[in-house]
Design an enzyme around this catalytic site. Structure first.
Site, PDB file in Angstrom:
ATOM      1  N   ILE A 228       0.810  -1.219   0.000  1.00  0.00           N
ATOM      2  CA  ILE A 228       0.000   0.000   0.000  1.00  0.00           C
ATOM      3  C   ILE A 228       0.844   1.269   0.000  1.00  0.00           C
ATOM      4  CG2 ILE A 228      -2.035  -1.050   1.050  1.00  0.00           C
ATOM      5  CD1 ILE A 228      -1.102   0.175   3.724  1.00  0.00           C
ATOM      6  N   PHE A 229       2.180   1.112   0.154  1.00  0.00           N
ATOM      7  CA  PHE A 229       3.052   2.289   0.080  1.00  0.00           C
ATOM      8  C   PHE A 229       4.437   1.822  -0.343  1.00  0.00           C
ATOM      9  CE2 PHE A 229       6.319   5.001   1.940  1.00  0.00           C
ATOM     10  CZ  PHE A 229       5.954   6.232   1.434  1.00  0.00           C
TER      11      PHE A 229
ATOM     12  N   GLU B 217      32.839   2.329   3.355  1.00  0.00           N
ATOM     13  CA  GLU B 217      32.613   3.197   4.511  1.00  0.00           C
ATOM     14  C   GLU B 217      33.837   3.363   5.408  1.00  0.00           C
ATOM     15  OE1 GLU B 217      29.059   2.121   6.663  1.00  0.00           O
ATOM     16  OE2 GLU B 217      27.781   2.845   5.049  1.00  0.00           O
TER      17      GLU B 217
ATOM     18  N   GLU C 150      26.147  10.219   2.353  1.00  0.00           N
ATOM     19  CA  GLU C 150      26.796   9.582   3.498  1.00  0.00           C
ATOM     20  C   GLU C 150      27.790  10.554   4.118  1.00  0.00           C
ATOM     21  OE1 GLU C 150      26.949   4.774   2.631  1.00  0.00           O
ATOM     22  OE2 GLU C 150      28.686   5.970   2.147  1.00  0.00           O
TER      23      GLU C 150
END
Lengths: 197, 197
Positions: free
Chosen positions: B28-29, B110, B154
């Site tokens: 629904i989303f 990262e 980031e």
């Protein structure tokens, strides 16, 4: 844009004097427990991008400690995963509810124990990459049995375990609930077991 | 309705031979990282109720161990919370991506370390009350420095800490990321520190 007052100075590094700025642009989806907000983020390349955040009212989890040192846990059926999970009792905060009161309420409702003593062990964010849910951890002691009051939709079984048994459940994967693992870890650091390990 | 094949027999109690049945009723989303599914749950009172689940592709987090035993962490700006968080490096799975490859990729991007060895330490659900996100934990060793490749959006700073320093950060609330607390807890249980404690 003004500096963001919500930035936490403790974990903020001097290397990032200008953190990305965030402008709220409104709720785009609402559900019973959570809602989704679309926010505008100004990234370090100067561009503004839209990102979606799941907003959550926050929750509490309780580590109930019996007089003999055993802890009270539950087996909880999660419709989200279609399976039973080993967990500590927990619940989301109702609007305006005091977190400690919520912890005492969930403890009674889910495990059937009333606590004469309860104390906060702090808390943590369950998944800060996309969601702002903050989980508060409590330790409950001086427990007295009371009737459980499981809500419709809650399928719960209560059991107890020693700390060593819980450590083993984390290692072998029987305990796969992040909330319970993180809460137990903080509890173990704050209250080291006095007996053998 | 057929028995649910996803129910995990390990944590399922005999007391609940008939667990609540769940029928998927559709998305629904939809957002970039997650989506919401409305499901129909048949509760033990026989009534059918609609509930919403946040569906997530899953994620990985990595505990990078340097030769001297120090661990590599990051300070990460979270637009969801508008603050810096102390965390282990992590990332969501891309479609069809092997989790271990994702762990190696996130580690390099990262933290700027390439790992010659990586091993799975299992995983956990970050918040099974409303979301199905599963976080896989990896331990990375034999690390070599490589250039970081931070994505736009980031904001990351890298640092190292001893296990004792990380325990202190959990206790004093500097480390408030549930993923990192749970991952570190499992790592400590699986690989107890050999030196003094």
């Amino acid at each position: 844009m003004d500096p963001d007052p919500q930035v936490d100075a403790r974990s903020r590094s001097g290397a990032f004097a200008s953190s990305p700025t965030v402008a709220k642009t409104g709720v785009i989806f609402e559900s019973r427990v959570f809602w989704v907000e679309r926010v505008e983020v100004c990234d370090r390349d100067g561009a503004t991008r839209l990102r979606d955040v799941v907003r959550h009212p926050g929750a509490v989890t309780v580590i109930p400690v019996l007089a003999d040192g055993r802890l009270v846990l539950i087996r909880n059926h999660r419709f989200t995963l279609r399976r039973w999970m080993v967990e500590f009792c927990a619940g989301k905060l109702e609007a305006g509810e005091d977190p400690q009161e919520a912890a005492l309420r969930e403890l009674e409702e889910e495990t059937g124990y009333r606590a004469a003593n309860i104390e906060s062990l702090g808390g943590y964010y369950t998944s800060p990459g996309f969601c702002d849910e903050f989980m508060r951890i409590y330790r409950a002691t001086d427990l007295t049995p009371v009737p459980t009051r499981h809500e419709i939709g809650e399928e719960i079984e209560i059991f107890t375990a020693t700390r060593e048994e819980i450590r083993a459940m984390i290692v072998d994967g029987t305990l796969e609930d992040g909330k319970s693992i993180a809460a137990f870890a903080k509890f173990e650091l704050l209250f080291p077991e006095v007996t053998k390990r």
